[in-house]
Design a protein around this motif. Structure first.
Motif, PDB file in Angstrom:
ATOM      1  N   ALA A  88       3.844  -9.175   0.313  1.00 21.59           N
ATOM      2  CA  ALA A  88       3.767 -10.365  -0.536  1.00 21.59           C
ATOM      3  C   ALA A  88       2.747 -10.166  -1.652  1.00 21.59           C
ATOM      4  O   ALA A  88       2.995 -10.542  -2.818  1.00 21.59           O
ATOM      5  CB  ALA A  88       3.401 -11.581   0.309  1.00 21.59           C
ATOM      6  N   ILE A  89       1.609  -9.563  -1.317  1.00 18.78           N
ATOM      7  CA  ILE A  89       0.584  -9.316  -2.333  1.00 18.78           C
ATOM      8  C   ILE A  89       1.114  -8.353  -3.388  1.00 18.78           C
ATOM      9  O   ILE A  89       0.918  -8.554  -4.602  1.00 18.78           O
ATOM     10  CB  ILE A  89      -0.701  -8.766  -1.677  1.00 18.78           C
ATOM     11  N   ALA A  90       1.805  -7.301  -2.942  1.00 16.61           N
ATOM     12  CA  ALA A  90       2.346  -6.319  -3.881  1.00 16.61           C
ATOM     13  C   ALA A  90       3.393  -6.944  -4.800  1.00 16.61           C
ATOM     14  O   ALA A  90       3.443  -6.653  -6.001  1.00 16.61           O
ATOM     15  CB  ALA A  90       2.947  -5.143  -3.107  1.00 16.61           C
ATOM     16  N   ALA A  91       4.221  -7.832  -4.236  1.00 16.00           N
ATOM     17  CA  ALA A  91       5.285  -8.467  -5.025  1.00 16.00           C
ATOM     18  C   ALA A  91       4.765  -9.638  -5.856  1.00 16.00           C
ATOM     19  O   ALA A  91       5.364 -10.007  -6.868  1.00 16.00           O
ATOM     20  CB  ALA A  91       6.388  -8.950  -4.092  1.00 16.00           C
ATOM     21  N   GLY A  92       3.681 -10.245  -5.388  1.00 18.44           N
ATOM     22  CA  GLY A  92       3.131 -11.400  -6.090  1.00 18.44           C
ATOM     23  C   GLY A  92       3.739 -12.718  -5.672  1.00 18.44           C
ATOM     24  O   GLY A  92       3.413 -13.765  -6.243  1.00 18.44           O
ATOM     25  N   HIS A  93       4.591 -12.686  -4.662  1.00 18.67           N
ATOM     26  CA  HIS A  93       5.229 -13.929  -4.204  1.00 18.67           C
ATOM     27  C   HIS A  93       5.826 -13.708  -2.822  1.00 18.67           C
ATOM     28  O   HIS A  93       5.948 -12.578  -2.342  1.00 18.67           O
ATOM     29  CB  HIS A  93       6.336 -14.363  -5.176  1.00 18.67           C
ATOM     30  N   THR A 105      -3.666 -15.981  -4.591  1.00 21.96           N
ATOM     31  CA  THR A 105      -5.128 -15.907  -4.548  1.00 21.96           C
ATOM     32  C   THR A 105      -5.612 -14.487  -4.839  1.00 21.96           C
ATOM     33  O   THR A 105      -6.510 -14.281  -5.661  1.00 21.96           O
ATOM     34  CB  THR A 105      -5.646 -16.368  -3.173  1.00 21.96           C
ATOM     35  N   VAL A 106      -5.034 -13.516  -4.161  1.00 19.21           N
ATOM     36  CA  VAL A 106      -5.479 -12.119  -4.334  1.00 19.21           C
ATOM     37  C   VAL A 106      -5.280 -11.664  -5.771  1.00 19.21           C
ATOM     38  O   VAL A 106      -6.169 -11.035  -6.372  1.00 19.21           O
ATOM     39  CB  VAL A 106      -4.724 -11.202  -3.350  1.00 19.21           C
ATOM     40  N   ARG A 107      -4.126 -12.006  -6.342  1.00 23.88           N
ATOM     41  CA  ARG A 107      -3.841 -11.561  -7.704  1.00 23.88           C
ATOM     42  C   ARG A 107      -4.663 -12.326  -8.734  1.00 23.88           C
ATOM     43  O   ARG A 107      -5.195 -11.737  -9.681  1.00 23.88           O
ATOM     44  CB  ARG A 107      -2.347 -11.738  -7.998  1.00 23.88           C
ATOM     45  N   THR A 108      -4.779 -13.627  -8.554  1.00 26.24           N
ATOM     46  CA  THR A 108      -5.502 -14.446  -9.526  1.00 26.24           C
ATOM     47  C   THR A 108      -6.963 -14.061  -9.602  1.00 26.24           C
ATOM     48  O   THR A 108      -7.561 -14.001 -10.691  1.00 26.24           O
ATOM     49  CB  THR A 108      -5.381 -15.942  -9.167  1.00 26.24           C
ATOM     50  N   LEU A 109      -7.574 -13.805  -8.450  1.00 29.05           N
ATOM     51  CA  LEU A 109      -9.004 -13.517  -8.406  1.00 29.05           C
ATOM     52  C   LEU A 109      -9.315 -12.026  -8.488  1.00 29.05           C
ATOM     53  O   LEU A 109     -10.476 -11.636  -8.490  1.00 29.05           O
ATOM     54  CB  LEU A 109      -9.605 -14.110  -7.129  1.00 29.05           C
ATOM     55  N   GLY A 110      -8.285 -11.199  -8.534  1.00 29.02           N
ATOM     56  CA  GLY A 110      -8.504  -9.757  -8.647  1.00 29.02           C
ATOM     57  C   GLY A 110      -9.180  -9.154  -7.440  1.00 29.02           C
ATOM     58  O   GLY A 110      -9.999  -8.231  -7.555  1.00 29.02           O
ATOM     59  N   LEU A 111      -8.850  -9.671  -6.245  1.00 29.75           N
ATOM     60  CA  LEU A 111      -9.471  -9.152  -5.028  1.00 29.75           C
ATOM     61  C   LEU A 111      -8.864  -7.796  -4.658  1.00 29.75           C
ATOM     62  O   LEU A 111      -7.639  -7.631  -4.705  1.00 29.75           O
ATOM     63  CB  LEU A 111      -9.253 -10.130  -3.868  1.00 29.75           C
ATOM     64  N   PRO A 112      -9.685  -6.830  -4.275  1.00 26.07           N
ATOM     65  CA  PRO A 112      -9.141  -5.536  -3.843  1.00 26.07           C
ATOM     66  C   PRO A 112      -8.318  -5.690  -2.567  1.00 26.07           C
ATOM     67  O   PRO A 112      -8.790  -6.267  -1.584  1.00 26.07           O
ATOM     68  CB  PRO A 112     -10.397  -4.691  -3.585  1.00 26.07           C
ATOM     69  N   VAL A 113      -7.118  -5.164  -2.579  1.00 28.03           N
ATOM     70  CA  VAL A 113      -6.258  -5.244  -1.394  1.00 28.03           C
ATOM     71  C   VAL A 113      -6.883  -4.495  -0.222  1.00 28.03           C
ATOM     72  O   VAL A 113      -6.648  -4.826   0.941  1.00 28.03           O
ATOM     73  CB  VAL A 113      -4.857  -4.668  -1.716  1.00 28.03           C
TER      74      VAL A 113
END
Length: 306
Positions: A88-93, A105-113
Motif C-alpha cells: 500500500a505504501i509503495a502504491a500510495g493507496h 501518512t508515510v508519503r505525505t510526511l516523507g517517512l522512511p519505509v
C-alpha cells in the motif's frame, strides 16, 4: 477528540481520506486500555493526530497478528498483513481504510519505509521468541521495536531531517522505554512463557529463571530488578535533555517523567512484580500529563470523539 477538527488542521480534505483517518482513530483510540487516546493523541498537536491514529491502528493490527493464534498461523498472517502494508505504501493507496491512511501518512510526511520494516522485523522476531542471552541482544531488538517508532514520532513532531540527525539518540531513548516496559510487564510475560531479561544478568545475580516463572521472589531478584532499573534511570535523563534541546519536542520530557514514575512503581512492587504490572495512582499520572495536554491545544480537555 473532534476528529473533524484534526483533519481540518492537517489539511486533509479528500472525503475518502477523511473517512479512512476517522476509521483509524476510532479503531485505535481505545486499544491498550485507552493509552493511545490519552497519552498518544492528546499529547501531540492537532495536525499530527490523524497521522498518529493511522500508524497506531496499523501497528495494533500487525501486533494482533503476531500475538494471537498458533505460532505457525501467526507468522503467515503477520507476513501477509505486513506485505499488504508495504504494498500500500509503495502504491500510495489501498482499499482497506487503515492501509490507505497509512500509505497517505508515510508519503505525505516523507517517512522512511525502512522504519516500518524495522518495526515489523522486531514483531516477527517476537513470534519465535526464545530469550535474550545478552543485554546487547535486548538492545538490538528494542532499537527496532520501540526505537524505530520513536524516530517516526519525532518526524511527526519536528521534521524527518531533524529526526534523522537525532536518530541514534532517539533510538536509544526508545530502547530504554522498551526496557522499562519489559520490567513493568515481567509478571504478565512470564505467564505467557516469555522472559525478556538477559540471561547473563540473571546469572550475574544468581537468579534462576525457573524461580521467576514459579513466582518465587528472592533477595537476588530484588537486586536484579534494581540493577536493570538503574540502567534506565542513569541514561534516560541525559538523552531526554539532549533530545529536547536539539529538537524542541517537550513531549520527550513528559515521556521521561512518565518512565521514572513507572520505574518507581517497579522498585516498590517487590514480589507483586511477578504477579501483575505496577499501576501508579491516576492522580500522579495526571500531574505529569495534564500540563502538557493543556499546552498542546487549549480547551483540548473539553473535546470528545466525533
Amino acid at each position: 477528540m473532534l476528529v473533524r477538527r484534526w483533519l481540518d488542521a492537517a489539511g486533509i480534505s479528500d472525503p475518502v481520506l477523511r473517512h479512512c483517518y476517522t476509521t483509524c482513530v476510532r479503531e485505535a483510540a481505545d486499544r491498550d486500555g485507552g493509552h493511545l487516546r490519552w497519552w498518544g493523541l492528546r499529547a501531540v498537536p492537532a495536525p499530527v493526530r490523524p497521522h498518529v491514529g493511522a500508524l497506531a491502528a496499523m501497528a495494533f493490527t500487525a501486533d494482533d497478528y503476531s500475538d494471537t493464534g498458533p505460532v505457525a498461523q501467526r507468522r503467515c498472517r503477520f507476513d501477509a498483513y505486513t506485505d499488504a502494508v508495504l504494498s500500500a505504501i509503495a502504491a500510495g493507496h489501498a482499499t482497506d481504510p487503515v492501509l490507505h491512511a497509512t500509505a497517505h501518512t508515510v508519503r505525505t510526511l516523507g517517512l522512511p519505509v525502512s522504519l516500518c520494516e524495522e518495526a515489523f522485523a522486531a514483531m516477527r522476531e517476537d513470534i519465535d521468541f526464545s530469550g535474550f542471552t545478552t543485554y546487547e541482544e535486548l538492545q538490538r531488538w528494542s532499537a527496532k521495536s520501540t526505537g524505530s517508532p520513536m524516530v517516526v514520532m519525532a518526524s511527526l513532531m519536528t521534521d524527518p531531517d531533524t529526526a534523522r540527525r537525532m536518530e541514534p539518540a532517539l533510538r536509544e531513548f526508545g530502547e530504554l522505554f522498551q526496557f522499562m516496559d519489559v520490567l513493568c510487564d515481567l509478571g504478565e510475560d512470564l505467564r505467557d512463557g516469555r522472559l525478556y531479561l538477559p540471561l547473563e544478568d540473571l546469572n550475574r545475580f544468581g537468579v534462576r529463571a525457573e524461580d521467576l516463572r514459579a513466582g518465587r521472589w528472592t533477595a537476588a531478584a530484588a537486586e536484579l530488578i534494581a540493577f536493570e532499573t538503574a540502567r534506565i534511570t542513569h541514561r534516560l535523563p541525559i538523552l531526554s535533555t539532549e533530545l529536547q534541546r536539539r529538537t524542541g519536542v517537550s513531549f520527550i520530557g513528559v515521556l521521561e517523567k512518565h518512565c521514572h514514575l513507572l520505574l518507581g512503581e517497579v522498585l516498590a512492587a517487590g514480589p507483586a512484580l511477578l504477579d501483575r504490572s505496577p499501576r501508579p495512582r491516576f492522580a500522579d499520572v495526571l500531574d505529569i500529563w495534564l500540563p502538557h495536554w493543556r499546552n498542546t491545544i487549549p480547551g483540548d480537555h473539553q473535546e470528545g470523539l466525533s
